[in-house]
Scaffold this motif. Sequence first.
Motif, PDB file in Angstrom:
ATOM      1  N   HIS A  95     -29.659-102.781  53.713  1.00  0.00           N
ATOM      2  CA  HIS A  95     -29.782-103.956  54.575  1.00  0.00           C
ATOM      3  C   HIS A  95     -30.796-103.792  55.707  1.00  0.00           C
ATOM      4  CE1 HIS A  95     -26.568-105.732  52.308  1.00  0.00           C
ATOM      5  NE2 HIS A  95     -25.955-104.574  52.388  1.00  0.00           N
ATOM      6  N   ILE A  96     -31.716-102.825  55.566  1.00  0.00           N
ATOM      7  CA  ILE A  96     -32.782-102.764  56.565  1.00  0.00           C
ATOM      8  C   ILE A  96     -33.601-104.055  56.429  1.00  0.00           C
ATOM      9  CG2 ILE A  96     -32.838-100.241  56.707  1.00  0.00           C
ATOM     10  CD1 ILE A  96     -35.318-100.230  54.944  1.00  0.00           C
ATOM     11  N   PRO A  97     -34.192-104.527  57.516  1.00  0.00           N
ATOM     12  CA  PRO A  97     -34.869-105.821  57.466  1.00  0.00           C
ATOM     13  C   PRO A  97     -36.060-105.855  56.515  1.00  0.00           C
ATOM     14  CG  PRO A  97     -34.567-105.105  59.752  1.00  0.00           C
ATOM     15  CD  PRO A  97     -34.199-103.946  58.869  1.00  0.00           C
ATOM     16  N   PRO A  98     -36.240-106.973  55.806  1.00  0.00           N
ATOM     17  CA  PRO A  98     -37.471-107.154  55.035  1.00  0.00           C
ATOM     18  C   PRO A  98     -38.681-106.970  55.955  1.00  0.00           C
ATOM     19  CG  PRO A  98     -35.899-108.858  54.479  1.00  0.00           C
ATOM     20  CD  PRO A  98     -35.330-108.118  55.660  1.00  0.00           C
ATOM     21  N   SER A  99     -39.752-106.458  55.409  1.00  0.00           N
ATOM     22  CA  SER A  99     -41.001-106.135  56.121  1.00  0.00           C
ATOM     23  C   SER A  99     -40.903-104.863  56.936  1.00  0.00           C
ATOM     24  CB  SER A  99     -41.495-107.285  57.005  1.00  0.00           C
ATOM     25  OG  SER A  99     -41.985-108.317  56.195  1.00  0.00           O
TER      26      SER A  99
END
Length: 191
Positions: free
Chosen positions: A111-115
């Motif tokens: 669940h680390i942020p996209p980008s």
Amino acid sequence: MPVLRETEFVAEVVWLGHVPAAKSLRAQAVNGVSLGFAGDSGARHEGLNRASCVRVKNLYPQGTEIRNVRQLSVLSAEELDAIAREMGLDQLDPSHLGASIVLSGIPDFTHIPPSSRLQAANGLTITVDMENRPCVLPGREIEADQPGHGAAFKPAAEGRRGVTAWVERPGVLQLGDTMTLFVPDQRNWTP
């Protein structure tokens, strides 16, 4: 002003894999991988562009040429252990999942942020596209080696399947290398 914030999270590369093109999802364990702008040379998901698949069917007809943001499948060793436990296995072989890179040391990795960016000390940098949702293909590989466990993969991997990523800056990645996590410096979306 930088738009990516360096975090305190530094992960160790604990497993690397190469998934040969035109073969099954099963990866071959390797000690190092040279990643170019098109990804891992000769790999199943290599390329600057790719044909769209069911994951983006609400955007494009299947087979439409689009940018390839899923050159790599990056997983967490900790999440692989949790999946294995839920499946009733002592361990889960990353090769069954078509993994490119397995990292240890970043909590809630899927669940680390996209980008977000993962950068090695030598400058190699990969950009996270998004969560890699579980599918039935790894279950088939698991079932071939561990009969009776394949069907348990998809539900056990929900929210723990890792991320897809693409190469932003080429370089070589070796077992034991570390990668620093950079995340977008922006607030959460609140429509």
